[in-house]
Structure formats: C-alpha cells, structure tokens
Design a protein around this motif. Structure first.
Motif, PDB file in Angstrom:
ATOM      1  N   ASP A   2       6.072 -53.411   1.119  1.00  0.00           N
ATOM      2  CA  ASP A   2       6.907 -52.302   0.658  1.00  0.00           C
ATOM      3  C   ASP A   2       6.995 -51.153   1.651  1.00  0.00           C
ATOM      4  OD1 ASP A   2       7.448 -53.633  -1.712  1.00  0.00           O
ATOM      5  OD2 ASP A   2       5.764 -52.710  -2.756  1.00  0.00           O
ATOM      6  N   GLU A   3       5.936 -50.903   2.393  1.00  0.00           N
ATOM      7  CA  GLU A   3       5.909 -49.762   3.303  1.00  0.00           C
ATOM      8  C   GLU A   3       6.869 -49.916   4.479  1.00  0.00           C
ATOM      9  OE1 GLU A   3       1.913 -48.878   4.463  1.00  0.00           O
ATOM     10  OE2 GLU A   3       1.184 -49.121   2.433  1.00  0.00           O
ATOM     11  N   SER A   4       6.932 -51.095   5.068  1.00  0.00           N
ATOM     12  CA  SER A   4       7.727 -51.268   6.280  1.00  0.00           C
ATOM     13  C   SER A   4       9.057 -51.967   6.043  1.00  0.00           C
ATOM     14  CB  SER A   4       6.930 -52.066   7.312  1.00  0.00           C
ATOM     15  OG  SER A   4       6.752 -53.399   6.871  1.00  0.00           O
ATOM     16  N   GLY A   5       9.167 -52.687   4.950  1.00  0.00           N
ATOM     17  CA  GLY A   5      10.371 -53.462   4.706  1.00  0.00           C
ATOM     18  C   GLY A   5      10.313 -54.850   5.318  1.00  0.00           C
ATOM     19  N   TYR A   6       9.215 -55.157   6.022  1.00  0.00           N
ATOM     20  CA  TYR A   6       9.012 -56.465   6.626  1.00  0.00           C
ATOM     21  C   TYR A   6       7.978 -57.239   5.811  1.00  0.00           C
ATOM     22  CZ  TYR A   6      11.178 -54.473  10.810  1.00  0.00           C
ATOM     23  OH  TYR A   6      12.050 -53.882  11.692  1.00  0.00           O
ATOM     24  N   GLY A   7       7.876 -58.524   6.085  1.00  0.00           N
ATOM     25  CA  GLY A   7       6.807 -59.326   5.502  1.00  0.00           C
ATOM     26  C   GLY A   7       5.474 -58.919   6.099  1.00  0.00           C
ATOM     27  N   LEU A   8       4.377 -59.373   5.506  1.00  0.00           N
ATOM     28  CA  LEU A   8       3.044 -58.987   5.972  1.00  0.00           C
ATOM     29  C   LEU A   8       2.819 -59.359   7.437  1.00  0.00           C
ATOM     30  CD1 LEU A   8       0.889 -60.097   2.904  1.00  0.00           C
ATOM     31  CD2 LEU A   8       1.654 -57.797   3.484  1.00  0.00           C
ATOM     32  N   PHE A   9       3.135 -60.588   7.792  1.00  0.00           N
ATOM     33  CA  PHE A   9       2.915 -61.045   9.161  1.00  0.00           C
ATOM     34  C   PHE A   9       3.767 -60.250  10.149  1.00  0.00           C
ATOM     35  CE2 PHE A   9       3.873 -63.597  12.868  1.00  0.00           C
ATOM     36  CZ  PHE A   9       2.611 -64.012  13.277  1.00  0.00           C
ATOM     37  N   THR A  10       5.044 -60.114   9.862  1.00  0.00           N
ATOM     38  CA  THR A  10       5.954 -59.421  10.778  1.00  0.00           C
ATOM     39  C   THR A  10       5.558 -57.970  10.962  1.00  0.00           C
ATOM     40  OG1 THR A  10       7.746 -60.909  10.168  1.00  0.00           O
ATOM     41  CG2 THR A  10       8.372 -58.832  11.233  1.00  0.00           C
ATOM     42  N   ALA A  11       5.178 -57.299   9.879  1.00  0.00           N
ATOM     43  CA  ALA A  11       4.763 -55.897   9.968  1.00  0.00           C
ATOM     44  C   ALA A  11       3.548 -55.749  10.882  1.00  0.00           C
ATOM     45  CB  ALA A  11       4.449 -55.346   8.583  1.00  0.00           C
ATOM     46  N   ARG A  12       2.566 -56.627  10.729  1.00  0.00           N
ATOM     47  CA  ARG A  12       1.360 -56.555  11.565  1.00  0.00           C
ATOM     48  C   ARG A  12       1.628 -56.999  12.995  1.00  0.00           C
ATOM     49  NH1 ARG A  12      -2.096 -52.955   9.538  1.00  0.00           N
ATOM     50  NH2 ARG A  12      -2.650 -53.427   7.382  1.00  0.00           N
ATOM     51  N   LEU A  13       2.541 -57.947  13.189  1.00  0.00           N
ATOM     52  CA  LEU A  13       2.923 -58.373  14.528  1.00  0.00           C
ATOM     53  C   LEU A  13       3.556 -57.207  15.288  1.00  0.00           C
ATOM     54  CD1 LEU A  13       3.399 -60.656  16.640  1.00  0.00           C
ATOM     55  CD2 LEU A  13       5.613 -61.006  15.535  1.00  0.00           C
ATOM     56  N   LEU A  14       4.484 -56.523  14.657  1.00  0.00           N
ATOM     57  CA  LEU A  14       5.144 -55.379  15.289  1.00  0.00           C
ATOM     58  C   LEU A  14       4.159 -54.253  15.575  1.00  0.00           C
ATOM     59  CD1 LEU A  14       8.469 -55.349  13.251  1.00  0.00           C
ATOM     60  CD2 LEU A  14       8.136 -56.109  15.625  1.00  0.00           C
ATOM     61  N   GLU A  15       3.234 -54.039  14.661  1.00  0.00           N
ATOM     62  CA  GLU A  15       2.200 -53.024  14.849  1.00  0.00           C
ATOM     63  C   GLU A  15       1.351 -53.362  16.084  1.00  0.00           C
ATOM     64  OE1 GLU A  15      -1.512 -52.588  12.193  1.00  0.00           O
ATOM     65  OE2 GLU A  15       0.056 -51.409  11.221  1.00  0.00           O
ATOM     66  N   GLY A  16       0.979 -54.633  16.212  1.00  0.00           N
ATOM     67  CA  GLY A  16       0.201 -55.071  17.368  1.00  0.00           C
ATOM     68  C   GLY A  16       0.959 -54.895  18.669  1.00  0.00           C
ATOM     69  N   LEU A  17       2.230 -55.259  18.656  1.00  0.00           N
ATOM     70  CA  LEU A  17       3.060 -55.105  19.852  1.00  0.00           C
ATOM     71  C   LEU A  17       3.267 -53.642  20.216  1.00  0.00           C
ATOM     72  CD1 LEU A  17       5.738 -57.856  19.213  1.00  0.00           C
ATOM     73  CD2 LEU A  17       3.937 -57.872  20.961  1.00  0.00           C
ATOM     74  N   ASN A  18       3.163 -52.775  19.234  1.00  0.00           N
ATOM     75  CA  ASN A  18       3.309 -51.341  19.484  1.00  0.00           C
ATOM     76  C   ASN A  18       2.011 -50.681  19.928  1.00  0.00           C
ATOM     77  OD1 ASN A  18       6.077 -50.688  19.103  1.00  0.00           O
ATOM     78  ND2 ASN A  18       5.826 -51.102  16.921  1.00  0.00           N
ATOM     79  N   GLY A  19       0.960 -51.487  20.130  1.00  0.00           N
ATOM     80  CA  GLY A  19      -0.246 -50.925  20.723  1.00  0.00           C
ATOM     81  C   GLY A  19      -1.557 -51.197  20.035  1.00  0.00           C
ATOM     82  N   SER A  20      -1.567 -51.558  18.773  1.00  0.00           N
ATOM     83  CA  SER A  20      -2.858 -51.754  18.106  1.00  0.00           C
ATOM     84  C   SER A  20      -3.602 -52.974  18.620  1.00  0.00           C
ATOM     85  CB  SER A  20      -2.695 -51.836  16.583  1.00  0.00           C
ATOM     86  OG  SER A  20      -2.144 -53.077  16.194  1.00  0.00           O
ATOM     87  N   ALA A  21      -2.924 -53.860  19.349  1.00  0.00           N
ATOM     88  CA  ALA A  21      -3.561 -55.081  19.847  1.00  0.00           C
ATOM     89  C   ALA A  21      -3.899 -55.020  21.335  1.00  0.00           C
ATOM     90  CB  ALA A  21      -2.649 -56.277  19.573  1.00  0.00           C
ATOM     91  N   LYS A  22      -3.893 -53.838  21.914  1.00  0.00           N
ATOM     92  CA  LYS A  22      -4.230 -53.727  23.344  1.00  0.00           C
ATOM     93  C   LYS A  22      -5.653 -54.199  23.585  1.00  0.00           C
ATOM     94  CE  LYS A  22      -1.507 -49.619  24.299  1.00  0.00           C
ATOM     95  NZ  LYS A  22      -1.621 -48.201  24.682  1.00  0.00           N
ATOM     96  N   ASP A  23      -5.835 -54.904  24.705  1.00  0.00           N
ATOM     97  CA  ASP A  23      -7.184 -55.297  25.096  1.00  0.00           C
ATOM     98  C   ASP A  23      -7.790 -54.192  25.961  1.00  0.00           C
ATOM     99  OD1 ASP A  23      -6.032 -55.573  27.624  1.00  0.00           O
ATOM    100  OD2 ASP A  23      -6.198 -57.757  27.669  1.00  0.00           O
ATOM    101  N   ALA A  24      -8.958 -54.446  26.537  1.00  0.00           N
ATOM    102  CA  ALA A  24      -9.652 -53.430  27.332  1.00  0.00           C
ATOM    103  C   ALA A  24      -8.842 -52.990  28.552  1.00  0.00           C
ATOM    104  CB  ALA A  24     -11.013 -53.957  27.771  1.00  0.00           C
ATOM    105  N   ALA A  25      -7.953 -53.873  29.035  1.00  0.00           N
ATOM    106  CA  ALA A  25      -7.127 -53.544  30.201  1.00  0.00           C
ATOM    107  C   ALA A  25      -5.830 -52.845  29.811  1.00  0.00           C
ATOM    108  CB  ALA A  25      -6.815 -54.818  30.986  1.00  0.00           C
ATOM    109  N   GLY A  26      -5.646 -52.595  28.520  1.00  0.00           N
ATOM    110  CA  GLY A  26      -4.430 -51.924  28.062  1.00  0.00           C
ATOM    111  C   GLY A  26      -3.244 -52.850  27.919  1.00  0.00           C
ATOM    112  N   GLN A  27      -3.505 -54.149  27.897  1.00  0.00           N
ATOM    113  CA  GLN A  27      -2.436 -55.138  27.779  1.00  0.00           C
ATOM    114  C   GLN A  27      -2.529 -55.840  26.433  1.00  0.00           C
ATOM    115  OE1 GLN A  27      -3.134 -57.721  31.079  1.00  0.00           O
ATOM    116  NE2 GLN A  27      -2.450 -56.240  32.573  1.00  0.00           N
ATOM    117  N   VAL A  28      -1.409 -56.301  25.951  1.00  0.00           N
ATOM    118  CA  VAL A  28      -1.381 -57.112  24.733  1.00  0.00           C
ATOM    119  C   VAL A  28      -1.207 -58.556  25.181  1.00  0.00           C
ATOM    120  CG1 VAL A  28      -0.188 -57.604  22.578  1.00  0.00           C
ATOM    121  CG2 VAL A  28      -0.413 -55.240  23.347  1.00  0.00           C
ATOM    122  N   THR A  29      -2.234 -59.354  24.963  1.00  0.00           N
ATOM    123  CA  THR A  29      -2.171 -60.776  25.277  1.00  0.00           C
ATOM    124  C   THR A  29      -1.971 -61.553  23.984  1.00  0.00           C
ATOM    125  OG1 THR A  29      -4.545 -61.131  25.035  1.00  0.00           O
ATOM    126  CG2 THR A  29      -3.760 -60.472  27.234  1.00  0.00           C
TER     127      THR A  29
END
Length: 71
Positions: A2-29
C-alpha cells in the motif's frame, strides 16, 4: 504494498537499487541486492499474512557483478 503502490518484491528491489543494498565499496552487486531484499520481503510478506521467499540462482561469479555504481 500500500505504501509504494508496488508489490513487495518490486518495492524492496527499487529500494535496494536506490542505495539500501550498497556493499562496502559503495556498489550494488547482485549478491548485495539479494542479501538486502530477501529478509525484507520475507518479513513484509509474513506481516501481511503471506509467504513470499525470493530465490537467487547463479552460475558462480555472477554474484559479484555490479548492478549499480554510485559516485
């Protein structure tokens, strides 16, 4: 979701791509993205009374492939 308008997976995927999934080098792998989103999706689904467990299959070295590099 309800918060984002996306499904659970898609909402968390987009969140990760926007920075929450950065590794120690600052990259999203692929691995850092999966490691970030899986527990969140599982927990979100559980709270919604559902079961959803993302799966990741790789042929090996693809896990360190950079998806997003930040400056």
């Amino acid at each position: 979701n309800d918060e984002s308008g996306y499904g659970l997976f898609t909402a968390r995927l987009l969140e990760g791509l926007n920075g929450s999934a950065k590794d120690a080098a600052g990259q999203v792998t692929l691995k850092s993205l999966f490691d970030d989103l899986k527990p969140k999706v599982v927990d979100d689904a559980r709270r919604a009374g559902r079961s959803q467990v993302p799966q990741f299959e790789s042929g090996g070295s693809a896990t360190d492939r950079v998806v997003l590099r930040t400056k």
